[in-house]
Design a protein around this motif. Sequence first.
Motif, PDB file in Angstrom:
ATOM      1  N   LEU A 151       0.848  -1.240  -0.033  1.00  0.00           N
ATOM      2  CA  LEU A 151      -0.025   0.175   0.086  1.00  0.00           C
ATOM      3  C   LEU A 151       0.836   1.202   0.018  1.00  0.00           C
ATOM      4  CD1 LEU A 151      -2.840   1.351   0.628  1.00  0.00           C
ATOM      5  CD2 LEU A 151      -2.198   1.380   2.798  1.00  0.00           C
ATOM      6  N   VAL A 209       1.004   0.103 -11.211  1.00  0.00           N
ATOM      7  CA  VAL A 209      -0.075   0.211 -10.287  1.00  0.00           C
ATOM      8  C   VAL A 209      -0.780  -1.380 -10.132  1.00  0.00           C
ATOM      9  CG1 VAL A 209      -2.047   1.154  -9.414  1.00  0.00           C
ATOM     10  CG2 VAL A 209      -0.354   2.641 -10.561  1.00  0.00           C
ATOM     11  N   LEU A 236      -0.902  -3.599  -6.885  1.00  0.00           N
ATOM     12  CA  LEU A 236      -1.887  -4.144  -6.185  1.00  0.00           C
ATOM     13  C   LEU A 236      -2.165  -5.356  -6.154  1.00  0.00           C
ATOM     14  CD1 LEU A 236      -4.512  -1.560  -8.059  1.00  0.00           C
ATOM     15  CD2 LEU A 236      -4.338  -1.663  -5.437  1.00  0.00           C
ATOM     16  N   LYS A 254      -0.060  -6.450  -2.971  1.00  0.00           N
ATOM     17  CA  LYS A 254      -0.602  -5.940  -1.855  1.00  0.00           C
ATOM     18  C   LYS A 254      -1.831  -7.149  -1.568  1.00  0.00           C
ATOM     19  CE  LYS A 254      -3.522  -2.065  -0.455  1.00  0.00           C
ATOM     20  NZ  LYS A 254      -5.022  -2.717  -0.600  1.00  0.00           N
ATOM     21  N   LYS A 255      -2.418  -7.501  -2.597  1.00  0.00           N
ATOM     22  CA  LYS A 255      -3.694  -8.577  -2.278  1.00  0.00           C
ATOM     23  C   LYS A 255      -2.886  -9.634  -2.158  1.00  0.00           C
ATOM     24  CE  LYS A 255      -7.128 -10.879  -5.272  1.00  0.00           C
ATOM     25  NZ  LYS A 255      -7.648 -11.073  -6.569  1.00  0.00           N
ATOM     26  N   ASN A 258      -2.543  -9.297   1.719  1.00  0.00           N
ATOM     27  CA  ASN A 258      -4.032  -9.322   2.449  1.00  0.00           C
ATOM     28  C   ASN A 258      -4.437 -10.919   2.360  1.00  0.00           C
ATOM     29  OD1 ASN A 258      -4.574  -6.809   3.367  1.00  0.00           O
ATOM     30  ND2 ASN A 258      -5.337  -6.106   1.294  1.00  0.00           N
ATOM     31  N   THR A 308      -6.053 -12.572   5.652  1.00  0.00           N
ATOM     32  CA  THR A 308      -7.367 -13.344   5.537  1.00  0.00           C
ATOM     33  C   THR A 308      -7.439 -14.926   5.800  1.00  0.00           C
ATOM     34  OG1 THR A 308      -8.143 -11.487   4.111  1.00  0.00           O
ATOM     35  CG2 THR A 308      -9.568 -13.605   4.150  1.00  0.00           C
ATOM     36  N   ALA A 309      -6.674 -15.484   5.036  1.00  0.00           N
ATOM     37  CA  ALA A 309      -6.679 -16.948   5.478  1.00  0.00           C
ATOM     38  C   ALA A 309      -6.321 -17.223   6.833  1.00  0.00           C
ATOM     39  CB  ALA A 309      -5.572 -17.568   4.399  1.00  0.00           C
ATOM     40  N   GLU A 364      -8.655  -8.969   6.455  1.00  0.00           N
ATOM     41  CA  GLU A 364      -7.448  -8.366   6.580  1.00  0.00           C
ATOM     42  C   GLU A 364      -7.122  -7.223   7.675  1.00  0.00           C
ATOM     43  OE1 GLU A 364     -10.148  -8.657   4.424  1.00  0.00           O
ATOM     44  OE2 GLU A 364      -9.309  -7.807   2.538  1.00  0.00           O
TER      45      GLU A 364
END
Lengths: 269, 429
Positions: B107, B134, B138, B141-142, B145, B149-150, B155
């Motif tokens: 980010l 960009v 992203l 970054k994903k 996250n 999340t897992a 996140e």
Amino acid sequence: MKRKQKPKLAVFKFASCDGCQLSLLDCEDELLLLADAVRIANFAEASRAVLRGPYDITLVEGSITTAHDAERIREIRARSRFLMTIGACATAGGVQALRNYRDVKEFTRIVYARPDYIDTLATSTPIADHVKVDFELRGCPIDKRQLLEVLAALLAGRGPKVASHSVCVQCKLRGNVCVMVAHGTPCLGPVTHAGCGALCPTYHRGCYGCFGPAETTNTKGIEGALLAAGASHEDIARAYATFNAAAPPFRKAQEEQLVQIRLKEGPRG
Amino acid sequence: MARTIKVDYLARVEGEGALTIRFKGDKPSAVELRIFEPPRFFEAFLRGRAHLEVPDIVARICGICPVAYQMSACHAIEDALGIHPGGAIRALRRLLYCGEWIESHGLHVFMLHAPDFLGYEDAIAMAKNHREWVARGLGIKKAGNAIVTALGGREIHPINVKIGGFYRAPTVAELAALLPDLSRALEDAEMCLEWMAKFDFPAFERDYEYVALRHPDEYPFSEGRIVSSKGIDIDARDYEAHFAEEHVPHSTALHAVVLGRGDYQCGPLARFNLNFDHLGERARAAAERIHFVPPCNNPYKSLLARGVELIQALDEAIRIIESYTPPEAPAITAAPRRATGYGCTEAPRGMLWHKYTMDEAGLVEDARIVPPTSQNQKCIERDLWQLAPALAAMPHAAATRRAEQAVRNFDPCISCSTHFLRLSIERED
């Protein structure tokens, strides 16, 4: 031929952790598409560009904790066509509202060497206490899929599909075994607003109420189950006193537990 | 003629702040980084809470680095309880921390800091000419996250972190599913580092005291001694004997100093300078390819330090997942006892120190939290003092941009400080 202007989207922050507006930046797959569909008119966390209002869609994060912020939200409302609050701080006062029933001067003394430098209100209040709010999205933090649904609905001119039932319903839909019935784990799922996808039970723990009260709640009704699962009145009171502590049903439920605690302790003498 | 350089509301940082620089003639007479994020009183309302609730509550201090808050709190409370989760639980915690470093650095590097170097208002404007970079950013970054999340459930404000470990340990298959995206993100991060190495870095250096954790054989996340480039080498429990926090009138964030010396820098550049020898082979090779090796005293190159740490975290995450065997129990438990515990971990933007005192029932009696932004705030002001003469010589818009960029070197997280930027430069003759 004149092309129709893209709607202006603005994001404003009040007392908060920034997590809810970060949810927008966490839409990694959709962010550039969204940026093609709207003009980002004000979003300090993401851009130094500032466009003048009026804004078509305003997202407000955070609660009102200073006199200056109480004034600022009125100005923002005046410049906004559709104002939507995102998250527990903006819709219920947030974790900051834990000061509301305490001595804020004492809090200031605990945290700061020079309390005289600190400017704060004695309360943390939701945006709707100050100005008209057109839509409230719950959660601490909000769920980014819900945020995208509401934004997509607004851009398409239809009503958003956001459930108002309890976490319990989502938990059943997800096929989880009930943590309270099967494992005796205290859980606020029956009285908590849906939106997270019943995350905590999925991870083998009880819901801790971060989406705040569901539209209709019966906090009295689950008290017995919580006590049977081994929670004390003190535990239940604390469970309601977190990120949505000032949401009326949770505040009331907490007060009822505090009464029980006082009855248990007996008259002071 | 009075001159004021004023940034009324600093953008692309987390939280709310402003900056004022006043001049007397050509010399700066005052530099004030004002943080006007309203006070949120976490340390006060942690009193009376059950120790098991603390990780969920402190996560709410910051939406960008909740994992760091949860980890520092867990370590401090476990220190008080006398338990030290090892094995697979420790590996999973490192993995969770890798996830947060990846999403937070991703980010900051791509969305918040890179636009400064290329002259855009934001990443969205930057995407019009640099869409593939960009998009790569992203994607990186994903991938970060996806780890959080897992393992954490979501996140932002993960729900699966528990004193002693986790509520539920992930299955081998749940983690293995992350590998293809992590491998792609690792290759992209290497490419991005070479792209960013060609940016124009303003010539600026200062003799910093760097402070970071140091572990005997790992790049630091959550364990190690607090060390500095000027000789500090202490246990986390001795922090208060060497550092102090000062309250200044212009900011709701406290200013941390090294006792007897003053400002210090923590964060990626400090970790890079103090722990380069503990970088993995892949991250170190990537840094050496762009000739980025310690000592580096140019704060703008913190962008590259973050880039190197992205590679380190992605590489390490892949290794942890590939060797993962679930723990026998997701958490270890211990009965509460009256004690004080200390925890210090490396949030993406710097050291995060916690101290808790609990009673016999495990209720918190006292909490103290020193976030990275408080620690870096004085250092940011010192940088701006030194930068001020150059700013005074620039047109106002350029001066404002340069000052903002200098602040963003630190990725300050103002809501963290609970306690960001309007730049004003005022001049009186």
